[in-house]
Design an enzyme around this catalytic site. Structure first.
Site, PDB file in Angstrom:
ATOM      1  N   CYS A   1       0.803  -1.132  -0.154  1.00 56.14           N
ATOM      2  CA  CYS A   1      -0.031  -0.049   0.058  1.00 56.14           C
ATOM      3  C   CYS A   1       0.943   0.994   0.169  1.00 56.14           C
ATOM      4  CB  CYS A   1      -0.969  -0.069   1.225  1.00 56.14           C
ATOM      5  SG  CYS A   1      -2.308  -1.241   1.264  1.00 56.14           S
TER       6      CYS A   1
ATOM      7  N   CYS B   1      -3.556   0.273  -3.268  1.00 58.50           N
ATOM      8  CA  CYS B   1      -4.277   0.575  -1.967  1.00 58.50           C
ATOM      9  C   CYS B   1      -3.532   1.856  -1.343  1.00 58.50           C
ATOM     10  CB  CYS B   1      -4.462  -0.719  -1.275  1.00 58.50           C
ATOM     11  SG  CYS B   1      -2.875  -1.424  -0.904  1.00 58.50           S
TER      12      CYS B   1
END
Ligand SMILES: *[C@@H]1O[C@H](CO)[C@@H](O)[C@H](O)[C@H]1NC(C)=O
Ligand SMILES: *[C@@H]1O[C@H](CO)[C@@H](O)[C@H](O)[C@H]1NC(C)=O
Ligand SMILES: *[C@@H]1O[C@H](CO)[C@@H](O)[C@H](O)[C@H]1NC(C)=O
Ligand SMILES: *[C@@H]1O[C@H](CO)[C@@H](O)[C@H](O)[C@H]1NC(C)=O
Ligand SMILES: *[C@@H]1O[C@H](CO)[C@@H](O)[C@H](O)[C@H]1NC(C)=O
Ligand SMILES: *[C@@H]1O[C@H](CO)[C@@H](O)[C@H](O)[C@H]1NC(C)=O
Length: 306
Positions: free
Chosen positions: A119, A200
């Site tokens: 992420c 993400c």
């Protein structure tokens, strides 16, 4: 008499030998002529296109890059079967008409070569190819598609098949203008979609503020594939880094029209959007090549220390 008989036999033998030799020579000539005539009928069956053909030694290049990536650059990703990865890439296009490739052709390759992307690290780009990759080389907090195994293997490479043997066309490959469903375009679409789906947290995009037609163009892969496939359940923020060339042209800034359009698309997906003009960490990299330009001064004007 026996002497005469002997010389007659010798003459017969000589005639026989000469006859056989002539026949052999004729046979060789016929075979050579046939192969010379036959040759042009074998290979020019390959379809002709406008773009460069398949990269020479494709299998060695793909295998070498695959092993380099998993053994030298990113050993922490663990084992990948590079041999199978090459086979699945080859199977996606070999012996096929290079205008009939589908996303499904690449599904086995995508599954074999994909790996997790942490992420906050995904960095998209459009029209900043050189700068964005110089940046990810100097800052490992960010990853572009070309810094993943799939993108790395295919970077700067051409490939396409042909229905006739040997099934790979090393002479020419179709351009996107000749047909959209060519092996390279379909690959990059599928790989970009997968890269976007994996993103993400905070994602970033580096766009080019020196493009006259606008930094965000609807025909780009970023607009037509990546933005559409960002997952609102996983992505929270999008940071736009709008980079102009040092010394201009200054075609668009964060308040520009195409950026406003991008912002509204992203905000509709509930992402928080931040746009930065000439994001300083990246601009410093541009300044490596333009150290004397005013935009590259380390400090703003100061007369304190003459
Ligand atoms: C095609 O190949 C030539 C020579 O290798 C190279 O200079 C050129 O950049 C290539 N074109 C494309 C579109 O890759
Ligand atoms: C590389 O390709 C050339 C033809 O373009 C071929 O002659 C050569 O054998 C190939 N090298 C390897 C190691 O496969
Ligand atoms: C991603 O960035 C957000 C916001 O800066 C932060 O809260 C989060 O902890 C980061 N996640 C990771 C895995 O670094
Ligand atoms: C912006 O695009 C132009 C034209 O393609 C290119 O020459 C320039 O290097 C790009 N600028 C950046 C910052 O990538
Ligand atoms: C592709 O070409 C660029 C520019 O020449 C280069 O920086 C990059 O390393 C190449 N990619 C690979 C995987 O070799
Ligand atoms: C800095 O000084 C130069 C020349 O004296 C001037 O052209 C420029 O506008 C100044 N920049 C700032 C940010 O004050």
């Amino acid at each position: 008499m026996p002497l005469q008989q002997g010389s007659a036999r010798l003459r017969q033998r000589t005639i026989l030998l000469v006859g056989i030799s002539v026949l052999l020579v004729l046979l060789v000539i016929v075979v050579v002529l046939a192969s010379v005539r036959g040759r042009p009928e074998v290979s020019p069956k390959m379809l002709k296109w406008q773009d460069n053909g398949t990269t020479k030694n494709l299998s060695e290049v793909i295998l070498g890059r695959c092993y380099n990536f998993i053994r030298v650059q990113r050993p922490e990703l663990g084992d990948k079967d590079c041999q199978k990865i090459w086979e699945s890439l080859k199977d996606a296009f070999i012996y096929k008409n290079p205008c009939n490739i589908t996303p499904e052709d690449y599904q086995p390759l995508m599954e074999l070569a994909s790996h997790p992307i942490p992420c906050n690290k995904s960095l998209f780009w459009s029209k900043t190819n050189d700068l964005v990759h110089r940046y990810t080389k100097s800052n490992t907090n960010f990853l572009t598609l070309e810094d993943t195994l799939l993108g790395y293997m295919a970077d700067n490479i051409s490939w396409c098949g042909d229905p006739s043997a040997p099934g790979i066309n090393y002479e020419s490959c179709p351009r996107r203008s000749e047909c959209e469903s060519n092996p390279k375009s379909v690959f990059w679409k599928v790989a970009s979609k997968m890269f976007a789906e994996a993103a993400c947290g905070v994602v970033q995009v580096m766009l080019n503020g020196s493009i006259e037609a606008g930094a965000f163009r609807s025909t780009s892969i970023f607009a037509s594939v990546e933005v559409l496939n960002l997952d609102p359940n996983k992505v929270s923020e999008v940071h736009i880094w709008l980079m102009q060339d040092i010394g201009g042209p200054q075609s668009e800034s964060c308040s520009g029209r195409s950026i406003q359009k991008l912002k509204s698309i992203l905000e509709e997906k509930n992402f928080k959007v931040i746009c930065e003009d000439n994001y300083r960490p990246v601009q410093l990299l541009q300044c490596v090549q333009n150290p004397d330009h005013t935009d590259c001064r380390l400090c703003t004007n100061s007369t304190a220390f003459p």
